[in-house]
Design a protein around this motif. Structure first.
Motif, PDB file in Angstrom:
ATOM      1  N   MET A 154      49.718  18.630  12.643  1.00  5.64           N
ATOM      2  CA  MET A 154      48.756  18.369  11.570  1.00  5.64           C
ATOM      3  C   MET A 154      47.395  18.072  12.171  1.00  5.64           C
ATOM      4  O   MET A 154      47.289  17.655  13.332  1.00  5.64           O
ATOM      5  CB  MET A 154      49.234  17.216  10.681  1.00  5.64           C
ATOM      6  CG  MET A 154      50.541  17.543   9.946  1.00  5.64           C
ATOM      7  SD  MET A 154      51.040  16.284   8.763  1.00  5.64           S
ATOM      8  CE  MET A 154      49.873  16.609   7.432  1.00  5.64           C
ATOM      9  N   SER A 201      47.857  21.932   8.547  1.00  4.92           N
ATOM     10  CA  SER A 201      49.111  21.839   9.288  1.00  4.92           C
ATOM     11  C   SER A 201      49.495  23.207   9.825  1.00  4.92           C
ATOM     12  O   SER A 201      49.041  24.241   9.328  1.00  4.92           O
ATOM     13  CB  SER A 201      50.247  21.290   8.411  1.00  4.92           C
ATOM     14  OG  SER A 201      50.646  22.254   7.451  1.00  4.92           O
ATOM     15  N   CYS A 208      46.844  12.570   3.391  1.00  9.99           N
ATOM     16  CA  CYS A 208      47.252  13.964   3.545  1.00  9.99           C
ATOM     17  C   CYS A 208      48.768  14.030   3.647  1.00  9.99           C
ATOM     18  O   CYS A 208      49.366  13.314   4.458  1.00  9.99           O
ATOM     19  CB  CYS A 208      46.624  14.570   4.798  1.00  9.99           C
ATOM     20  SG  CYS A 208      47.191  16.248   5.155  1.00  9.99           S
ATOM     21  N   GLY A 264      52.504  22.702  -0.662  1.00  9.72           N
ATOM     22  CA  GLY A 264      51.780  22.957   0.563  1.00  9.72           C
ATOM     23  C   GLY A 264      51.218  21.672   1.112  1.00  9.72           C
ATOM     24  O   GLY A 264      51.951  20.793   1.560  1.00  9.72           O
ATOM     25  N   ILE A 265      49.903  21.545   1.057  1.00 11.22           N
ATOM     26  CA  ILE A 265      49.231  20.342   1.547  1.00 11.22           C
ATOM     27  C   ILE A 265      48.456  19.716   0.400  1.00 11.22           C
ATOM     28  O   ILE A 265      47.692  20.414  -0.272  1.00 11.22           O
ATOM     29  CB  ILE A 265      48.278  20.663   2.709  1.00 11.22           C
ATOM     30  CG1 ILE A 265      49.060  21.204   3.894  1.00 11.22           C
ATOM     31  CG2 ILE A 265      47.483  19.421   3.104  1.00 11.22           C
ATOM     32  CD1 ILE A 265      48.194  21.510   5.098  1.00 11.22           C
ATOM     33  N   GLY A 291      44.553  21.971   3.252  1.00 13.46           N
ATOM     34  CA  GLY A 291      44.519  21.303   1.969  1.00 13.46           C
ATOM     35  C   GLY A 291      43.225  21.615   1.233  1.00 13.46           C
ATOM     36  O   GLY A 291      42.344  22.285   1.766  1.00 13.46           O
ATOM     37  N   GLN A 304      52.099  16.965   3.634  1.00 13.07           N
ATOM     38  CA  GLN A 304      52.538  18.366   3.607  1.00 13.07           C
ATOM     39  C   GLN A 304      54.047  18.411   3.358  1.00 13.07           C
ATOM     40  O   GLN A 304      54.771  17.517   3.761  1.00 13.07           O
ATOM     41  CB  GLN A 304      52.178  19.081   4.908  1.00 13.07           C
ATOM     42  CG  GLN A 304      52.644  18.396   6.176  1.00 13.07           C
ATOM     43  CD  GLN A 304      53.769  19.088   6.901  1.00 13.07           C
ATOM     44  OE1 GLN A 304      54.343  20.081   6.416  1.00 13.07           O
ATOM     45  NE2 GLN A 304      54.093  18.591   8.085  1.00 13.07           N
ATOM     46  N   ASP A 305      54.478  19.492   2.687  1.00 10.94           N
ATOM     47  CA  ASP A 305      55.904  19.614   2.374  1.00 10.94           C
ATOM     48  C   ASP A 305      56.518  20.839   3.041  1.00 10.94           C
ATOM     49  O   ASP A 305      57.538  21.357   2.591  1.00 10.94           O
ATOM     50  CB  ASP A 305      56.114  19.647   0.857  1.00 10.94           C
ATOM     51  CG  ASP A 305      55.458  20.854   0.199  1.00 10.94           C
ATOM     52  OD1 ASP A 305      55.504  20.943  -1.039  1.00 10.94           O
ATOM     53  OD2 ASP A 305      54.872  21.698   0.911  1.00 10.94           O
ATOM     54  N   HIS A 348      56.050  21.143   8.764  1.00  9.32           N
ATOM     55  CA  HIS A 348      55.324  21.578   9.947  1.00  9.32           C
ATOM     56  C   HIS A 348      55.255  20.459  10.973  1.00  9.32           C
ATOM     57  O   HIS A 348      55.104  19.288  10.627  1.00  9.32           O
ATOM     58  CB  HIS A 348      53.906  22.008   9.565  1.00  9.32           C
ATOM     59  CG  HIS A 348      53.849  23.358   8.950  1.00  9.32           C
ATOM     60  ND1 HIS A 348      52.695  23.864   8.375  1.00  9.32           N
ATOM     61  CD2 HIS A 348      54.787  24.332   8.830  1.00  9.32           C
ATOM     62  CE1 HIS A 348      52.932  25.086   7.935  1.00  9.32           C
ATOM     63  NE2 HIS A 348      54.200  25.388   8.196  1.00  9.32           N
ATOM     64  N   ASP A 380      55.637  14.282   7.426  1.00  9.94           N
ATOM     65  CA  ASP A 380      54.910  14.746   6.246  1.00  9.94           C
ATOM     66  C   ASP A 380      53.505  14.186   6.090  1.00  9.94           C
ATOM     67  O   ASP A 380      52.659  14.816   5.474  1.00  9.94           O
ATOM     68  CB  ASP A 380      55.714  14.393   4.989  1.00  9.94           C
ATOM     69  CG  ASP A 380      57.064  15.080   4.960  1.00  9.94           C
ATOM     70  OD1 ASP A 380      57.922  14.639   4.161  1.00  9.94           O
ATOM     71  OD2 ASP A 380      57.271  16.053   5.726  1.00  9.94           O
TER      72      ASP A 380
END
Lengths: 115, 111
Positions: A32, A93, A23, A3-4, A107, A25-26, A29, A72
């Motif tokens: 952010m 995100s 930060c 996730g984040i 997150g 994210q995977d 998205h 990301d």
């Protein structure tokens, strides 16, 4: 799926020092966000990015900068920290930014203390 | 400008009783409305949202919310509260600008 992720989890910082909160994210998205959470004030938006390569100012942008070099990562930098920036910082995100009704994913937060 | 009001800082309810957490909003145009929950030392978690359609929205953990356009409200409800529902709840609204959060309501469910 992570996730984040945010780093560090917490940090104590001397006033005047420079600090970057990370930060990642995977979820691929597009949008952010960075928020700060202060007791009695809820969450306030600092900066956001609708897509890689673009950024925008939120409600409380002064003293903070962001960049969005890729999808990301969305780092938040305090160029010269002040005690009023003591807060808990959340990265989030969403699949879309201003144009959509997608929910945001958050997150775990970074607790920052500026002395 | 869009805004969200959560008029209660704290809501206390006995376990098994129904709960309501209130939210009113102000936005230009049609709103997107959200509820999030935050447990201690954690990030916010999405509960439910209203985009369009049925005014009663069902979400996670048995929560639901009713969109009332005439009263510009989006109250969060649950028929039977659990001790594990104790947390901080945030209402949020989005028009054509970034999401705006209310200040939060702390829910305490007492066994």
């Amino acid at each position: 799926i992570a996730g984040i992720t945010q780093a560090p989890t917490s940090q104590i910082l001397a006033a005047g020092r420079r600090m970057t909160l990370r930060c990642t994210q995977d979820m691929r998205h597009n949008a952010m966000y960075w928020y700060r959470q202060d007791l009695g004030l809820g969450l306030r938006l600092i900066h956001y990015s609708n897509t890689a390569g673009t950024t925008g100012k939120g409600e409380v942008p002064d003293g903070y900068s962001v960049s969005r070099a890729n999808t990301d990562d969305f780092p938040l930098t305090l160029a010269s920290a002040v005690p009023s920036q003591t807060s808990v910082y959340f990265c989030a995100s969403s699949a879309q930014g201003l144009a959509g009704g997608n929910e945001q994913f958050f997150g775990p937060g970074t607790r920052l203390t500026v002395l | 400008a869009q805004s969200v009001a959560q008029p209660e800082d704290q809501v206390n309810v006995a376990e098994g009783n129904p709960l309501t957490v209130k939210c009113t909003y102000s936005v230009s145009g049609n709103p997107y409305l959200f509820w999030y929950v935050q447990y201690p030392n954690r990030g916010l978690q999405f509960l439910l949202k209203y985009i369009t359609g049925d005014n009663l929205v069902k979400g996670s953990y048995g929560f639901e919310a009713e969109f009332n356009k005439s009263q510009t409200s989006f109250h969060l409800k649950k028929p039977s509260a659990l001790v594990s529902d104790s947390a901080l709840y945030f209402c949020a609204v989005k028009g054509n600008t970034p999401l705006v959060f209310g200040k939060g309501t702390r829910l305490s469910v007492i066994a």
